[in-house]
Write a protein that holds these residues in place. Structure first.
Motif, mmCIF file in Angstrom:
data_model
loop_
_atom_site.group_PDB
_atom_site.id
_atom_site.type_symbol
_atom_site.label_atom_id
_atom_site.label_comp_id
_atom_site.label_asym_id
_atom_site.label_seq_id
_atom_site.Cartn_x
_atom_site.Cartn_y
_atom_site.Cartn_z
ATOM 1 N N LYS A 50 -6.239 -1.331 -8.811
ATOM 2 C CA LYS A 50 -5.115 -0.442 -9.076
ATOM 3 C C LYS A 50 -3.809 -1.224 -9.219
ATOM 4 C CE LYS A 50 -6.128 1.913 -5.333
ATOM 5 N NZ LYS A 50 -6.086 2.935 -4.256
ATOM 6 N N PRO A 95 -4.397 -4.948 -13.371
ATOM 7 C CA PRO A 95 -5.143 -3.717 -13.073
ATOM 8 C C PRO A 95 -6.171 -3.393 -14.155
ATOM 9 C CG PRO A 95 -2.892 -3.212 -13.768
ATOM 10 C CD PRO A 95 -2.966 -4.696 -13.591
ATOM 11 N N GLY A 96 -7.202 -2.681 -13.741
ATOM 12 C CA GLY A 96 -8.236 -2.263 -14.684
ATOM 13 C C GLY A 96 -9.621 -2.376 -14.078
ATOM 14 N N ARG A 97 -10.611 -2.057 -14.888
ATOM 15 C CA ARG A 97 -12.005 -2.065 -14.452
ATOM 16 C C ARG A 97 -12.574 -3.480 -14.521
ATOM 17 N NH1 ARG A 97 -16.264 2.118 -14.896
ATOM 18 N NH2 ARG A 97 -18.313 1.112 -15.051
ATOM 19 N N HIS A 98 -13.043 -3.981 -13.401
ATOM 20 C CA HIS A 98 -13.608 -5.326 -13.303
ATOM 21 C C HIS A 98 -15.123 -5.224 -13.112
ATOM 22 C CE1 HIS A 98 -9.406 -6.159 -12.577
ATOM 23 N NE2 HIS A 98 -9.619 -7.451 -12.431
ATOM 24 N N SER A 152 -11.361 -9.491 -20.925
ATOM 25 C CA SER A 152 -11.838 -9.958 -19.621
ATOM 26 C C SER A 152 -12.278 -11.411 -19.696
ATOM 27 C CB SER A 152 -12.996 -9.094 -19.128
ATOM 28 O OG SER A 152 -14.108 -9.190 -19.990
ATOM 29 N N HIS A 171 -19.141 -2.593 -10.540
ATOM 30 C CA HIS A 171 -17.752 -2.739 -10.952
ATOM 31 C C HIS A 171 -16.831 -2.262 -9.836
ATOM 32 C CE1 HIS A 171 -18.313 1.567 -11.833
ATOM 33 N NE2 HIS A 171 -17.002 1.653 -11.628
ATOM 34 N N PHE A 172 -15.561 -2.639 -9.950
ATOM 35 C CA PHE A 172 -14.504 -2.066 -9.118
ATOM 36 C C PHE A 172 -13.266 -1.901 -9.976
ATOM 37 C CE2 PHE A 172 -13.908 -6.637 -8.684
ATOM 38 C CZ PHE A 172 -12.537 -6.806 -8.732
ATOM 39 N N GLU A 173 -12.408 -1.001 -9.553
ATOM 40 C CA GLU A 173 -11.176 -0.717 -10.267
ATOM 41 C C GLU A 173 -10.025 -1.306 -9.468
ATOM 42 O OE1 GLU A 173 -9.377 1.105 -13.709
ATOM 43 O OE2 GLU A 173 -11.506 1.168 -13.121
ATOM 44 N N ARG A 177 -14.766 0.900 -4.435
ATOM 45 C CA ARG A 177 -14.670 0.978 -5.895
ATOM 46 C C ARG A 177 -13.220 0.910 -6.376
ATOM 47 N NH1 ARG A 177 -19.212 2.449 -8.864
ATOM 48 N NH2 ARG A 177 -20.989 1.486 -7.828
ATOM 49 N N LEU A 178 -12.279 1.261 -5.492
ATOM 50 C CA LEU A 178 -10.860 1.195 -5.829
ATOM 51 C C LEU A 178 -10.168 0.216 -4.884
ATOM 52 C CD1 LEU A 178 -10.022 4.982 -6.390
ATOM 53 C CD2 LEU A 178 -10.306 3.233 -8.139
#
Length: 370
Positions: A366, A344-347, A308, A362-364, A269-270
């Motif tokens: 960093k 960076p951010g939530r995808h 996005s 989703h994944f974040e 997730r990260l």
């Protein structure tokens, strides 16, 4: 498990000082009065700051500056240079010379492009000629579509593509797709995969502006033949990813696919740039009969402004038997390259079956370490 390949070197880096030196040596071999040292000094100046197309234009202009003033004589030298070079992207400088400096010698230059294209490609160089006299060039391209050389046949399609990447746009051909239809009709069953791929990409360009026109055309083609079937699938790839019903039906995908999602995992997730995203899903057919499924996934990439941009990727096209269960996996490295810079951010991540979203995750991403 499928893995993405490492990104290829930037195309512009193929036209480097070493490639310029090869071009200079070839010119000196053919034309003893060619000042190889002066050419290289001019061609290398500021090269690092130039884009892919700027490098081609710059190298071609430098070549012109060091060849005889009379264009027909200079062109003869360029034509003699081509067999002395290894071929490939860097050597597109030769047709670019014709594209930039030969418009006043229309017929002579077009014949030179036909001769030069097997050594590299004249797909960029021919476009100023199309802009100047589309009727004449399209008539010539229609004859080229029957040439014995596959590179010349490909030029008939690739050079007339409305949205050829990096190239000058051709608004007339984009607005009136029927103008290049006779060329594509001649090439739809070409024996060379190289040529058929160009036909598919040409149609994919058209589908961005005229999707129904492209579908009408392909529905009239013998898509049961392997060559034409492949062209249709590749030409409609963006419409298929978008879930266009006619496109899905044309490639045999089952409309309203009956599947149950058993799982969809997006891990980790990260992530940091350079790390690998893992996708895993299990689908279960709820139908009694076999279904053809086009399974894709989409990543919503975070842009610099925080919004996005959705990009769809192929996962697998398959036939799923009634009641059967199937697990699919995909690994994708999240790295910057020419056409995509990551922020960076939530995808968000979507799983698509026959164009419809059946799961989300989703994944974040960093920030890079300082």
């Amino acid at each position: 498990m499928a893995h993405d390949k490492e990104p290829a070197p930037l195309l512009k880096d193929l036209l480097n000082p070493k490639a310029l030196a090869r071009i200079g040596r070839a010119a000196a071999q053919v034309h003893p009065d060619f000042d190889e040292r002066a050419y290289l000094a001019m061609a290398r100046k500021g090269l690092e700051d130039l884009s892919i197309m700027q490098r081609l234009s710059h190298a071609a202009d430098c070549l012109r500056a060091h060849l005889p003033p009379a264009y027909p004589r200079a062109l003869k030298i360029v034509r003699q240079m081509a067999p002395l070079l290894p071929g490939g992207f860097a050597d597109m400088v030769l047709p670019e010379f014709v594209g930039r400096h030969g418009l006043d010698h229309f017929e002579l230059s077009l014949e030179a492009l036909r001769e030069l294209t097997p050594y590299s490609s004249a797909e960029f160089a021919i476009r100023p000629y199309i802009a100047q006299d589309p009727e004449a060039v399209l008539a010539l391209a229609l004859r080229w579509a029957e040439d014995e050389n596959e590179h010349v046949r490909r030029l008939a399609s690739e050079g007339t593509r409305p949205r050829l990447p990096w190239a000058r746009r051709l608004p007339l051909l984009a607005a009136e797709p029927q103008r290049t239809r006779p060329i594509l009709e001649k090439l739809r069953a070409d024996p060379a995969d190289y040529v058929r791929r160009s036909v598919a990409n040409h149609l994919n360009d058209m589908a961005k502006d005229h999707p129904e026109w492209v579908l009408d055309l392909l529905e009239g083609w013998p898509t049961q033949q392997p060559e034409t079937k492949w062209i249709a699938k590749h030409a409609l790839r963006n419409l298929i990813k978008a879930g266009h019903p006619r496109a899905l039906q044309l490639v045999g995908a089952t409309l309203g696919a009956k599947v149950r999602l058993a799982s969809f995992d997006v891990t980790p997730r990260l992530l940091r740039l350079g790390q690998t995203l893992q996708l895993k899903t299990t689908l279960v057919s709820t139908a009694d009969q076999p279904q053809k499924l086009v399974v894709d996934y989409a990543i919503h990439y975070v842009k610099k402004n925080g919004e996005s941009s959705r990009k769809v990727f192929k996962l697998r096209t398959l036939a799923l038997e009634g009641g059967a269960e199937l697990t699919l996996e995909k690994a994708q490295t999240i790295s910057d390259f020419t056409t995509r810079v990551h922020y960076p951010g939530r995808h968000a991540v979507e799983l698509l079956v026959n164009g419809l979203t059946v799961a989300q995750g989703h994944f974040e991403l960093k920030k890079p370490k300082a």
